[in-house]
Design a protein around this motif. Structure first.
Motif, mmCIF file in Angstrom:
data_model
loop_
_atom_site.group_PDB
_atom_site.id
_atom_site.type_symbol
_atom_site.label_atom_id
_atom_site.label_comp_id
_atom_site.label_asym_id
_atom_site.label_seq_id
_atom_site.Cartn_x
_atom_site.Cartn_y
_atom_site.Cartn_z
ATOM 1 N N VAL A 39 0.842 -1.204 0.000
ATOM 2 C CA VAL A 39 0.000 0.000 0.000
ATOM 3 C C VAL A 39 0.875 1.251 0.000
ATOM 4 O O VAL A 39 0.594 2.221 -0.725
ATOM 5 N N ASP A 40 1.945 1.256 0.772
ATOM 6 C CA ASP A 40 2.844 2.403 0.796
ATOM 7 C C ASP A 40 3.518 2.617 -0.558
ATOM 8 O O ASP A 40 3.748 3.748 -0.979
ATOM 9 N N THR A 41 3.833 1.528 -1.251
ATOM 10 C CA THR A 41 4.437 1.644 -2.572
ATOM 11 C C THR A 41 3.471 2.283 -3.560
ATOM 12 O O THR A 41 3.862 3.161 -4.335
ATOM 13 N N ILE A 42 2.221 1.853 -3.535
ATOM 14 C CA ILE A 42 1.210 2.444 -4.416
ATOM 15 C C ILE A 42 1.022 3.925 -4.091
ATOM 16 O O ILE A 42 0.943 4.769 -5.000
ATOM 17 N N ASP A 43 0.985 4.264 -2.803
ATOM 18 C CA ASP A 43 0.847 5.676 -2.413
ATOM 19 C C ASP A 43 2.026 6.501 -2.901
ATOM 20 O O ASP A 43 1.855 7.632 -3.371
ATOM 21 N N TYR A 44 3.227 5.946 -2.800
ATOM 22 C CA TYR A 44 4.409 6.673 -3.260
ATOM 23 C C TYR A 44 4.374 6.868 -4.776
ATOM 24 O O TYR A 44 4.674 7.951 -5.279
ATOM 25 N N LEU A 45 3.996 5.824 -5.507
ATOM 26 C CA LEU A 45 3.915 5.952 -6.964
ATOM 27 C C LEU A 45 2.869 6.980 -7.370
ATOM 28 O O LEU A 45 3.012 7.650 -8.394
ATOM 29 N N TRP A 46 1.813 7.113 -6.593
ATOM 30 C CA TRP A 46 0.760 8.060 -6.934
ATOM 31 C C TRP A 46 1.222 9.501 -6.722
ATOM 32 O O TRP A 46 0.690 10.434 -7.337
ATOM 33 N N THR A 47 2.229 9.722 -5.863
ATOM 34 C CA THR A 47 2.693 11.078 -5.587
ATOM 35 C C THR A 47 3.726 11.563 -6.593
ATOM 36 O O THR A 47 3.982 12.762 -6.648
ATOM 37 N N VAL A 48 4.351 10.678 -7.369
ATOM 38 C CA VAL A 48 5.349 11.121 -8.353
ATOM 39 C C VAL A 48 4.627 11.791 -9.519
ATOM 40 O O VAL A 48 3.431 11.556 -9.739
ATOM 41 N N PRO A 49 5.323 12.633 -10.275
ATOM 42 C CA PRO A 49 4.682 13.304 -11.420
ATOM 43 C C PRO A 49 4.124 12.301 -12.429
ATOM 44 O O PRO A 49 4.608 11.177 -12.547
ATOM 45 N N GLN A 50 3.110 12.749 -13.176
ATOM 46 C CA GLN A 50 2.387 11.849 -14.068
ATOM 47 C C GLN A 50 3.288 11.279 -15.152
ATOM 48 O O GLN A 50 3.186 10.102 -15.502
ATOM 49 N N GLY A 51 4.204 12.061 -15.690
ATOM 50 C CA GLY A 51 5.103 11.570 -16.733
ATOM 51 C C GLY A 51 6.018 10.476 -16.224
ATOM 52 O O GLY A 51 6.245 9.459 -16.895
ATOM 53 N N LEU A 52 6.559 10.668 -15.019
ATOM 54 C CA LEU A 52 7.427 9.650 -14.439
ATOM 55 C C LEU A 52 6.641 8.391 -14.107
ATOM 56 O O LEU A 52 7.118 7.269 -14.321
#
Length: 84
Positions: A39-52
């Motif tokens: 869950v923390d990994t998904i949350d972290y991926l959601w916070t990175v910019p959309q292009g990345l």
């Protein structure tokens, strides 16, 4: 006289070691809380910019596609010209 297969001896010793220490291994795995890590990994991926985020997901699916392609080419008896 037969030679000793050290690979088999090592695997047997590893299996015995894991059986003897299974309680400690289970307690370490319970402390890791892999569900929370996911869950923390998904949350972290959601916070990175959309292009990345798009680039990371595209690279991940491309690697999955290439792995599946290699497995299928090996199983079908291909000439491996696409794998080099």
């Amino acid at each position: 006289m037969q030679s000793i297969s050290w690979k088999k001896v090592g695997i047997i010793m590893l299996a015995i070691f894991l059986l003897l220490h299974r309680k400690q291994i289970i307690s370490v795995l319970e402390e890791c809380r892999l569900g929370d890590l996911f869950v923390d990994t998904i949350d972290y991926l959601w916070t990175v910019p959309q292009g990345l985020r798009f680039a990371l997901l595209a690279a991940f699916f491309l690697m999955l596609f290439m792995a599946a392609f290699r497995i299928l080419m090996k199983q079908k008896g291909g000439d491996d010209k696409w794998l080099k």
